[in-house]
Design a protein around this motif. Structure first.
Motif, PDB file in Angstrom:
ATOM      1  N   ALA A 160       4.073  27.348  -4.251  1.00  0.00           N
ATOM      2  CA  ALA A 160       3.842  26.029  -4.829  1.00  0.00           C
ATOM      3  C   ALA A 160       3.199  25.105  -3.818  1.00  0.00           C
ATOM      4  CB  ALA A 160       5.161  25.435  -5.306  1.00  0.00           C
ATOM      5  N   LYS A 161       2.283  24.256  -4.294  1.00  0.00           N
ATOM      6  CA  LYS A 161       1.660  23.265  -3.436  1.00  0.00           C
ATOM      7  C   LYS A 161       2.658  22.134  -3.195  1.00  0.00           C
ATOM      8  CE  LYS A 161      -3.055  24.223  -4.971  1.00  0.00           C
ATOM      9  NZ  LYS A 161      -4.273  23.667  -5.599  1.00  0.00           N
ATOM     10  N   LYS A 162       2.748  21.690  -1.948  1.00  0.00           N
ATOM     11  CA  LYS A 162       3.730  20.685  -1.595  1.00  0.00           C
ATOM     12  C   LYS A 162       3.068  19.530  -0.860  1.00  0.00           C
ATOM     13  CE  LYS A 162       7.620  23.897  -1.378  1.00  0.00           C
ATOM     14  NZ  LYS A 162       8.808  24.332  -0.613  1.00  0.00           N
ATOM     15  N   LEU A 163       3.869  18.542  -0.506  1.00  0.00           N
ATOM     16  CA  LEU A 163       3.364  17.390   0.233  1.00  0.00           C
ATOM     17  C   LEU A 163       2.910  17.820   1.626  1.00  0.00           C
ATOM     18  CD1 LEU A 163       5.996  14.632  -0.608  1.00  0.00           C
ATOM     19  CD2 LEU A 163       3.580  14.582  -1.217  1.00  0.00           C
ATOM     20  N   THR A 164       1.674  17.502   1.964  1.00  0.00           N
ATOM     21  CA  THR A 164       1.158  17.788   3.296  1.00  0.00           C
ATOM     22  C   THR A 164       1.327  16.555   4.183  1.00  0.00           C
ATOM     23  OG1 THR A 164      -1.059  17.223   2.512  1.00  0.00           O
ATOM     24  CG2 THR A 164      -0.454  19.561   2.520  1.00  0.00           C
ATOM     25  N   LEU A 165       0.827  16.616   5.418  1.00  0.00           N
ATOM     26  CA  LEU A 165       1.140  15.599   6.421  1.00  0.00           C
ATOM     27  C   LEU A 165       0.694  14.192   6.030  1.00  0.00           C
ATOM     28  CD1 LEU A 165       2.268  14.839   9.182  1.00  0.00           C
ATOM     29  CD2 LEU A 165       0.046  15.472  10.174  1.00  0.00           C
ATOM     30  N   ILE A 166      -0.555  14.013   5.637  1.00  0.00           N
ATOM     31  CA  ILE A 166      -1.065  12.660   5.363  1.00  0.00           C
ATOM     32  C   ILE A 166      -0.330  12.008   4.185  1.00  0.00           C
ATOM     33  CG2 ILE A 166      -3.081  11.275   4.764  1.00  0.00           C
ATOM     34  CD1 ILE A 166      -3.060  12.389   7.616  1.00  0.00           C
ATOM     35  N   PRO A 167      -0.196  12.693   3.040  1.00  0.00           N
ATOM     36  CA  PRO A 167       0.605  12.085   1.969  1.00  0.00           C
ATOM     37  C   PRO A 167       2.042  11.810   2.402  1.00  0.00           C
ATOM     38  CG  PRO A 167      -0.706  13.895   1.103  1.00  0.00           C
ATOM     39  CD  PRO A 167      -0.831  13.950   2.593  1.00  0.00           C
ATOM     40  N   LEU A 168       2.608  12.678   3.245  1.00  0.00           N
ATOM     41  CA  LEU A 168       3.977  12.455   3.718  1.00  0.00           C
ATOM     42  C   LEU A 168       4.076  11.178   4.544  1.00  0.00           C
ATOM     43  CD1 LEU A 168       6.903  13.480   4.086  1.00  0.00           C
ATOM     44  CD2 LEU A 168       6.105  14.730   6.120  1.00  0.00           C
ATOM     45  N   ILE A 169       3.082  10.909   5.397  1.00  0.00           N
ATOM     46  CA  ILE A 169       3.081   9.690   6.211  1.00  0.00           C
ATOM     47  C   ILE A 169       3.117   8.456   5.314  1.00  0.00           C
ATOM     48  CG2 ILE A 169       1.698   8.266   7.776  1.00  0.00           C
ATOM     49  CD1 ILE A 169       0.680  10.900   9.026  1.00  0.00           C
ATOM     50  N   PHE A 170       2.288   8.452   4.276  1.00  0.00           N
ATOM     51  CA  PHE A 170       2.239   7.280   3.398  1.00  0.00           C
ATOM     52  C   PHE A 170       3.453   7.214   2.477  1.00  0.00           C
ATOM     53  CE2 PHE A 170      -2.040   7.055   4.927  1.00  0.00           C
ATOM     54  CZ  PHE A 170      -2.321   5.698   4.895  1.00  0.00           C
ATOM     55  N   LEU A 171       4.035   8.373   2.171  1.00  0.00           N
ATOM     56  CA  LEU A 171       5.291   8.346   1.422  1.00  0.00           C
ATOM     57  C   LEU A 171       6.367   7.647   2.240  1.00  0.00           C
ATOM     58  CD1 LEU A 171       7.124   9.286  -0.935  1.00  0.00           C
ATOM     59  CD2 LEU A 171       7.509  11.385   0.364  1.00  0.00           C
ATOM     60  N   ILE A 172       6.476   8.007   3.522  1.00  0.00           N
ATOM     61  CA  ILE A 172       7.451   7.354   4.409  1.00  0.00           C
ATOM     62  C   ILE A 172       7.115   5.877   4.549  1.00  0.00           C
ATOM     63  CG2 ILE A 172       8.408   7.311   6.738  1.00  0.00           C
ATOM     64  CD1 ILE A 172       7.697  10.326   6.911  1.00  0.00           C
ATOM     65  N   TYR A 173       5.824   5.574   4.671  1.00  0.00           N
ATOM     66  CA  TYR A 173       5.375   4.183   4.778  1.00  0.00           C
ATOM     67  C   TYR A 173       5.883   3.352   3.596  1.00  0.00           C
ATOM     68  CZ  TYR A 173       2.033   0.286   4.358  1.00  0.00           C
ATOM     69  OH  TYR A 173       1.453  -0.938   4.190  1.00  0.00           O
ATOM     70  N   PHE A 174       5.763   3.899   2.400  1.00  0.00           N
ATOM     71  CA  PHE A 174       6.229   3.166   1.217  1.00  0.00           C
ATOM     72  C   PHE A 174       7.746   3.210   1.080  1.00  0.00           C
ATOM     73  CE2 PHE A 174       1.802   3.539  -0.482  1.00  0.00           C
ATOM     74  CZ  PHE A 174       1.604   2.181  -0.705  1.00  0.00           C
ATOM     75  N   GLU A 175       8.377   4.264   1.552  1.00  0.00           N
ATOM     76  CA  GLU A 175       9.842   4.306   1.522  1.00  0.00           C
ATOM     77  C   GLU A 175      10.432   3.178   2.360  1.00  0.00           C
ATOM     78  OE1 GLU A 175      11.784   6.172  -0.181  1.00  0.00           O
ATOM     79  OE2 GLU A 175      11.006   8.195  -0.444  1.00  0.00           O
ATOM     80  N   VAL A 176       9.796   2.885   3.485  1.00  0.00           N
ATOM     81  CA  VAL A 176      10.352   1.923   4.436  1.00  0.00           C
ATOM     82  C   VAL A 176       9.788   0.529   4.243  1.00  0.00           C
ATOM     83  CG1 VAL A 176      10.596   1.360   6.897  1.00  0.00           C
ATOM     84  CG2 VAL A 176      10.761   3.741   6.130  1.00  0.00           C
ATOM     85  N   ALA A 177       8.470   0.405   4.158  1.00  0.00           N
ATOM     86  CA  ALA A 177       7.851  -0.920   4.231  1.00  0.00           C
ATOM     87  C   ALA A 177       6.923  -1.210   3.058  1.00  0.00           C
ATOM     88  CB  ALA A 177       7.083  -1.043   5.552  1.00  0.00           C
ATOM     89  N   GLY A 178       5.760  -0.547   3.032  1.00  0.00           N
ATOM     90  CA  GLY A 178       4.791  -0.810   1.982  1.00  0.00           C
ATOM     91  C   GLY A 178       3.869  -1.960   2.286  1.00  0.00           C
ATOM     92  N   GLY A 179       3.932  -2.500   3.499  1.00  0.00           N
ATOM     93  CA  GLY A 179       3.066  -3.617   3.866  1.00  0.00           C
ATOM     94  C   GLY A 179       3.850  -4.802   4.385  1.00  0.00           C
ATOM     95  N   PRO A 180       3.155  -5.809   4.885  1.00  0.00           N
ATOM     96  CA  PRO A 180       3.823  -6.944   5.525  1.00  0.00           C
ATOM     97  C   PRO A 180       4.484  -7.929   4.571  1.00  0.00           C
ATOM     98  CG  PRO A 180       1.459  -7.267   5.542  1.00  0.00           C
ATOM     99  CD  PRO A 180       1.685  -5.886   5.000  1.00  0.00           C
ATOM    100  N   SER A 181       4.153  -7.877   3.309  1.00  0.00           N
ATOM    101  CA  SER A 181       4.763  -8.811   2.371  1.00  0.00           C
ATOM    102  C   SER A 181       6.272  -8.585   2.325  1.00  0.00           C
ATOM    103  CB  SER A 181       4.168  -8.633   0.971  1.00  0.00           C
ATOM    104  OG  SER A 181       4.242  -7.290   0.570  1.00  0.00           O
ATOM    105  N   GLY A 182       7.022  -9.657   2.431  1.00  0.00           N
ATOM    106  CA  GLY A 182       8.473  -9.565   2.481  1.00  0.00           C
ATOM    107  C   GLY A 182       9.048  -9.950   3.826  1.00  0.00           C
ATOM    108  N   GLU A 183       8.170 -10.062   4.838  1.00  0.00           N
ATOM    109  CA  GLU A 183       8.648 -10.438   6.166  1.00  0.00           C
ATOM    110  C   GLU A 183       8.761 -11.952   6.345  1.00  0.00           C
ATOM    111  OE1 GLU A 183       5.928  -9.183   9.194  1.00  0.00           O
ATOM    112  OE2 GLU A 183       4.199 -10.150   8.266  1.00  0.00           O
ATOM    113  N   GLU A 184       8.212 -12.716   5.416  1.00  0.00           N
ATOM    114  CA  GLU A 184       8.130 -14.175   5.571  1.00  0.00           C
ATOM    115  C   GLU A 184       9.479 -14.863   5.798  1.00  0.00           C
ATOM    116  OE1 GLU A 184       4.948 -13.243   2.282  1.00  0.00           O
ATOM    117  OE2 GLU A 184       6.887 -12.440   2.956  1.00  0.00           O
ATOM    118  N   PRO A 185      10.563 -14.472   5.104  1.00  0.00           N
ATOM    119  CA  PRO A 185      11.833 -15.190   5.298  1.00  0.00           C
ATOM    120  C   PRO A 185      12.381 -15.144   6.721  1.00  0.00           C
ATOM    121  CG  PRO A 185      11.895 -13.976   3.237  1.00  0.00           C
ATOM    122  CD  PRO A 185      10.645 -13.550   3.952  1.00  0.00           C
ATOM    123  N   THR A 186      11.926 -14.203   7.550  1.00  0.00           N
ATOM    124  CA  THR A 186      12.398 -14.189   8.943  1.00  0.00           C
ATOM    125  C   THR A 186      11.920 -15.433   9.686  1.00  0.00           C
ATOM    126  OG1 THR A 186      10.477 -12.859   9.638  1.00  0.00           O
ATOM    127  CG2 THR A 186      12.505 -11.679   9.083  1.00  0.00           C
TER     128      THR A 186
END
Length: 494
Positions: free
Chosen positions: A50-76
């Motif tokens: 079966a075809k699975k998640l490779t490195l580049i999609p995995l990096i962006f998956l983690i990126y979205f799991e954790v952050a997804g961009g700078p929006s949301g940091e303003e209240p600090t």
């Protein structure tokens, strides 16, 4: 992205077989279960072809799991001023993100199957703790997902004020949650290759804004402790910081869907740490250095307002579009992890088998998507502050158990083969966990009575759910996957 419709069991894995026999001697002659040839791992529905998640999609998956961009940091900035906000996003990754990423990299390569942290706690302390870990992390995840439609509305209302309050806002939150849940049904491509596109497009306006702001930056503004007379709100500061930089272990629930996890997990997590830290720091430095500080304005969505100040309405609208796209990526990535967590728990005998049912058309765990989406819709009507604080509290409980599980497995099973190993002994690991543990306890002490109530009820519910599942299993009301009692770890649990 991935065609994983085969339901054939995976081939025997010699590495995992030797690991199991070396560390769990009772498994040298395991019972013969045709649906799970390897006693260390739960039943899985994927095959080696079966075809699975490779490195580049995995990096962006983690990126979205954790952050997804700078929006949301303003209240600090609103809570503690520019200097503390900058220091927070500069220091916090070293004392919090990196330790959590290292744990995820090591244990995901030892147990490359769906379920992630649930499996780790189960292997360390037994099924009771595995189930409770699953309850804490699952509820934390779906509560966090519930904040994304709310957060998205905070940006959209800047362009369309009708969504500021009342019925239009509630209807928009409900429909967006429903549609995004349905979108997740279409498969891993949404959070894989499509996630790469969403990530790049959503970051572009923030990069442009940061470059345009360079001539206007006055470095002395970065040293501001905030406006005079504005009291520091450390509760808001730490909860926002924590919320924007946690969930590194969420990707572990998808370990069975990752190609060459022993190689790609460490690389993906390392690259994601760099990407996420830069995505927060660069826009924060650009805006705090170029825009006159009025702390009360630094609510969620202020980066779009700042973009208008820096360059005009065109950039504001582009930022808002980027945030909407980022929110889609965040929602899809986290919902996918929650759904695969439930599937992993079902494969491991902690939930009824039907939780592992997959769509014949898209090969997605549709039961997990439906269950998660239903809870998300209900939680999305909580106030945003309570959503963040409740998710943080439950996540903190899960992380304390995760540290304990990691440490126990290291101490009890030092010879277990680890494709990636954190290069520290037990004393070094204790030191590495000291600051994150202190952060977790501190964040938990900042909780309001509402958060304590929600978290307490969730914990009691999680304990009750474990015994309910045991009762259902004893009465054979539901069909559960076989699990070898010898494989539950040295400590059986409750």
């Amino acid at each position: 992205m991935a065609d994983m419709r085969s339901t054939s069991p995976p081939p025997n894995n010699p590495h995992l077989r030797s690991l199991a026999v070396a560390e769990y001697p009772a498994l040298s002659n395991p019972p013969n279960h045709s649906t799970s040839p390897d006693p260390l791992l739960p039943t899985t529905t994927t095959t080696s072809s079966a075809k699975k998640l490779t490195l580049i999609p995995l990096i962006f998956l983690i990126y979205f799991e954790v952050a997804g961009g700078p929006s949301g940091e303003e209240p600090t900035v609103k809570a503690a001023g520019p200097l503390f906000a900058i220091l927070g996003f500069l220091i916090f990754p070293f004392v919090w993100c990196i330790p959590e990423a290292l744990i995820t990299a090591e244990l995901s390569t030892v147990f490359p199957c769906n379920g992630g942290f649930v499996i780790w706690a189960d292997k360390a302390f037994g099924s009771f703790w595995g189930s409770l870990m699953g309850s804490w992390k699952f509820l934390s995840g779906v509560i966090t997902i519930a904040s994304f439609p709310v957060f998205c509305m905070d940006y959209i209302k800047l362009v369309f004020p009708i969504f500021s309050s009342g019925v239009p806002r509630y209807v928009a939150i409900f429909l967006s949650t429903l549609l995004l849940s349905l979108l997740n049904y279409t498969g891993l491509a949404v959070v894989g290759y499509a996630g790469v596109v969403l990530g790049i497009i959503s970051l572009c306006p923030f990069i442009v804004m940061s470059f345009i702001a360079i001539p206007k930056i006055k470095p002395r503004r970065w040293l501001s402790l905030g406006q005079k007379g504005v009291k520091k709100d450390w509760n808001l500061f730490f909860n926002t910081l924590f919320w924007n930089l946690n969930f590194w272990d969420s990707v572990s629930t998808l370990a069975g869907e990752v190609d060459e996890p022993q190689k790609n997990f460490p690389l993906g997590l390392f690259a994601a740490v760099i990407l996420i830290v830069l995505s927060y720091l660069i826009p924060l430095l650009a805006v705090t250095g170029s825009v006159i500080l009025i702390q009360d304005q630094w609510d969620s969505g202020f980066l779009a307002t700042a973009a208008e100040i820096v360059s005009g309405k065109w950039l504001k609208y582009w930022i808002e579009l980027g945030v909407v796209l980022s929110t889609i990526g965040l929602f899809e990535a986290k919902l996918t992890s929650c759904a695969y967590q439930l599937e992993g728990m079902a494969n491991f005998g902690l939930l009824p088998k039907w939780f592992s049912n997959r769509s014949k058309s898209f090969n997605t765990p549709w039961v997990g998507i439906v269950v998660s989406g239903s809870i998300i819709i209900g939680a999305s009507y909580m106030p945003l502050t309570d959503i963040i604080a409740s998710a943080n509290f439950l996540y903190s409980l899960g992380m304390l158990l995760e540290y304990a599980s990691f440490s126990w497995l290291r101490w009890k099973h030092p010879l277990m083969k680890r494709p990636f190993k954190v290069p520290l002994g037990i004393p070094g690991l204790i030191l590495m966990f000291l600051i994150p543990t202190g952060i977790l306890i501190f964040v938990m002490t900042l909780a309001t009575h509402t958060v304590y109530l929600v978290s307490g009820l969730a914990t009691v519910g999680g304990i009750g759910f474990y015994f309910l599942m045991k009762f259902c299993k004893s009465k054979k009301w539901f069909d559960f996957a076989d699990r070898e009692s010898e494989g539950e770890g040295e400590v059986e649990g409750v």
